[in-house]
Write a protein that holds these residues in place. Sequence first.
Motif, short mmCIF file in Angstrom:
data_model
loop_
_atom_site.label_atom_id
_atom_site.label_comp_id
_atom_site.label_asym_id
_atom_site.label_seq_id
_atom_site.Cartn_x
_atom_site.Cartn_y
_atom_site.Cartn_z
N ASP A 1 0.83 -1.21 0.00
CA ASP A 1 0.00 0.00 0.00
C ASP A 1 0.86 1.26 0.00
OD1 ASP A 1 1.09 -0.06 2.51
OD2 ASP A 1 -0.81 0.07 3.59
N ALA A 2 2.17 1.10 -0.11
CA ALA A 2 3.09 2.23 -0.08
C ALA A 2 3.30 2.79 -1.49
CB ALA A 2 4.45 1.79 0.48
N ASN A 3 3.83 4.00 -1.54
CA ASN A 3 4.25 4.59 -2.80
C ASN A 3 5.59 3.96 -3.17
OD1 ASN A 3 5.02 6.11 -4.98
ND2 ASN A 3 4.94 8.08 -3.95
N VAL A 4 5.57 3.05 -4.12
CA VAL A 4 6.76 2.25 -4.42
C VAL A 4 7.48 2.73 -5.68
CG1 VAL A 4 5.86 0.20 -3.27
CG2 VAL A 4 5.36 0.56 -5.70
N GLU A 5 7.13 3.92 -6.16
CA GLU A 5 7.77 4.41 -7.38
C GLU A 5 9.27 4.57 -7.21
OE1 GLU A 5 5.84 7.95 -8.61
OE2 GLU A 5 3.95 6.96 -9.11
N GLY A 6 9.72 4.86 -5.99
CA GLY A 6 11.14 5.05 -5.75
C GLY A 6 11.89 3.79 -5.39
N ILE A 7 11.21 2.65 -5.38
CA ILE A 7 11.87 1.39 -5.03
C ILE A 7 12.61 0.84 -6.25
CG2 ILE A 7 11.55 -0.98 -4.23
CD1 ILE A 7 11.04 1.18 -2.14
N LYS A 8 13.89 0.55 -6.07
CA LYS A 8 14.72 0.04 -7.14
C LYS A 8 15.00 -1.45 -6.93
CE LYS A 8 19.29 0.68 -9.28
NZ LYS A 8 20.58 1.44 -9.21
N VAL A 9 14.87 -2.22 -7.99
CA VAL A 9 15.11 -3.66 -7.94
C VAL A 9 16.24 -4.02 -8.90
CG1 VAL A 9 14.13 -5.94 -8.37
CG2 VAL A 9 12.71 -4.14 -7.39
N THR A 10 17.26 -4.68 -8.37
CA THR A 10 18.31 -5.23 -9.23
C THR A 10 18.45 -6.72 -8.94
OG1 THR A 10 20.03 -4.64 -7.61
CG2 THR A 10 19.61 -3.07 -9.38
N VAL A 11 18.78 -7.49 -9.96
CA VAL A 11 18.89 -8.95 -9.82
C VAL A 11 20.19 -9.41 -10.44
CG1 VAL A 11 17.79 -11.17 -10.25
CG2 VAL A 11 16.38 -9.11 -10.02
N HIS A 12 20.93 -10.22 -9.68
CA HIS A 12 22.19 -10.79 -10.19
C HIS A 12 22.23 -12.27 -9.82
CE1 HIS A 12 26.32 -11.14 -11.44
NE2 HIS A 12 26.69 -11.58 -10.25
N LYS A 13 22.16 -13.11 -10.83
CA LYS A 13 22.20 -14.56 -10.65
C LYS A 13 21.14 -15.04 -9.65
CE LYS A 13 27.07 -15.08 -11.90
NZ LYS A 13 28.41 -15.55 -11.49
N GLY A 14 19.96 -14.46 -9.76
CA GLY A 14 18.84 -14.88 -8.92
C GLY A 14 18.74 -14.19 -7.58
N THR A 15 19.74 -13.40 -7.19
CA THR A 15 19.71 -12.67 -5.93
C THR A 15 19.15 -11.27 -6.17
OG1 THR A 15 21.58 -13.88 -5.01
CG2 THR A 15 21.05 -11.77 -4.01
N VAL A 16 18.09 -10.95 -5.48
CA VAL A 16 17.39 -9.68 -5.64
C VAL A 16 17.87 -8.68 -4.59
CG1 VAL A 16 15.14 -8.53 -5.67
CG2 VAL A 16 15.36 -10.89 -6.50
N THR A 17 18.18 -7.47 -5.03
CA THR A 17 18.53 -6.38 -4.11
C THR A 17 17.47 -5.30 -4.21
OG1 THR A 17 20.90 -6.80 -4.34
CG2 THR A 17 20.25 -4.65 -3.49
N LEU A 18 16.91 -4.93 -3.06
CA LEU A 18 15.87 -3.91 -2.99
C LEU A 18 16.45 -2.65 -2.37
CD1 LEU A 18 13.07 -6.19 -1.50
CD2 LEU A 18 13.31 -5.52 -3.90
N GLU A 19 16.22 -1.50 -3.00
CA GLU A 19 16.72 -0.23 -2.49
C GLU A 19 15.63 0.83 -2.60
OE1 GLU A 19 21.34 0.13 -3.49
OE2 GLU A 19 20.15 -0.45 -5.25
N GLY A 20 15.73 1.87 -1.78
CA GLY A 20 14.75 2.95 -1.79
C GLY A 20 14.43 3.39 -0.38
#
Length: 215
Positions: A94-113
């Motif tokens: 329910d949050a404003n997730v427009e600023g959430i960044k997702v990067t994936v490397h060999k199946g490992t997900v990194t969430l930032e924001g």
Amino acid sequence: MNDLDLRDLVLEELAFQPDINAASIGVTVQDGVVTLSGHVSSYAQKISAERTVKAMKGVRGLAEEIEVRLNKLEGTADDTIASRALKIIAWSSDANVEGIKVTVHKGTVTLEGELDWQYQKEVIEQAVWRLSGVVGVHNRITLKARANASDIRHRIEQALKRSAEIQAEGIRITVNGGVVRLEGKVHLLREREVVERAAWAVPGVSKVEDYLLIA
């Protein structure tokens, strides 16, 4: 309870859980500290195994070394995982997730924001680690500062007093800015998680330092 008995109970509990294939999970115990090794076929199973052990009586600590080995037909390209992660984040939070960044490397997900509440951070992480092809999640989302130190401490103390699972008298709370330090004793590893969750639930908390001991 001695280490051998605890090991047997952990193995039994892991085998009992319907969402865990415990056949390839190894368990060792030393002085009440449980080490999980081996492999599972999904990151969701890895998280479930960790939570199951933490909730058990007699477990004083957990070293989690389980590897995620995807089934051959379940491998998913990193760009596909990233695309699915962005979609499920938008659907589940329910949050404003427009600023959430997702990067994936060999199946490992990194969430930032940056978000307002800890529960929003947790909801997003839980949604992502259930995706097919994910082998790990690094949640680096930060929280916005929203309250002063005395207010944060008071809110945490009141939350612990309301909890049926915690004896709040044995817990000391200090707050420096948005950093909360927890000290004292609890009876179960699960209780440590309850106290941490209570601290994270207060607006303005940016970090929780857990120095609680298992009595």
